[in-house]
Design a protein around this motif. Sequence first.
Motif, short mmCIF file in Angstrom:
data_model
loop_
_atom_site.label_atom_id
_atom_site.label_comp_id
_atom_site.label_asym_id
_atom_site.label_seq_id
_atom_site.Cartn_x
_atom_site.Cartn_y
_atom_site.Cartn_z
N LEU A 24 73.59 50.47 142.70
CA LEU A 24 74.41 49.79 143.90
C LEU A 24 73.30 48.78 144.49
O LEU A 24 73.74 47.67 144.90
CB LEU A 24 75.00 50.61 144.59
N TYR A 29 74.70 45.92 146.78
CA TYR A 29 75.90 46.54 147.75
C TYR A 29 75.34 46.99 148.91
O TYR A 29 73.78 47.30 148.74
CB TYR A 29 76.53 47.67 146.85
N LYS A 48 80.73 45.88 149.74
CA LYS A 48 80.07 44.24 149.26
C LYS A 48 81.20 43.49 149.61
O LYS A 48 82.54 43.64 149.30
CB LYS A 48 80.00 44.43 147.83
#
Length: 126
Positions: A24, A29, A48
């Motif tokens: 991630l 993210y 995100k």
Amino acid sequence: MGKKREMNDEELHFLGIKVVYKDLVDKGYEVLNVRKEEDVDPQILARKDEQMLFIVVRTARFPDMGVLKPRTAARVTMHANKHKAICYFASVGIANAEGETDEEMGKPEVDGEYYINYKGLQSFPQ
């Protein structure tokens, strides 16, 4: 050098969470919260592009992969809907890279070398 200790279920689960967390972050993210407890869902809250994500992580020993049970999916989906979040499932499989047989590969060790089977996030419900 002494024999390494096989990972318990909690350690295996946390390693799977770390794999997903790193993926991630690498993809940009913003990870807001991580819960390593096996009985808490979702394990990861991320964002995100202003979209909230609820991510359920399940980890299994080689040759298996983590499985999302329908009851867990339904519970997380209800919770996510209240927060306008999208649900994702991350299935992770861990193998002992030093194992020479399937049985040895199915026993990952603490501080060992691993083969990781992770194909990214899968949205649910579909």
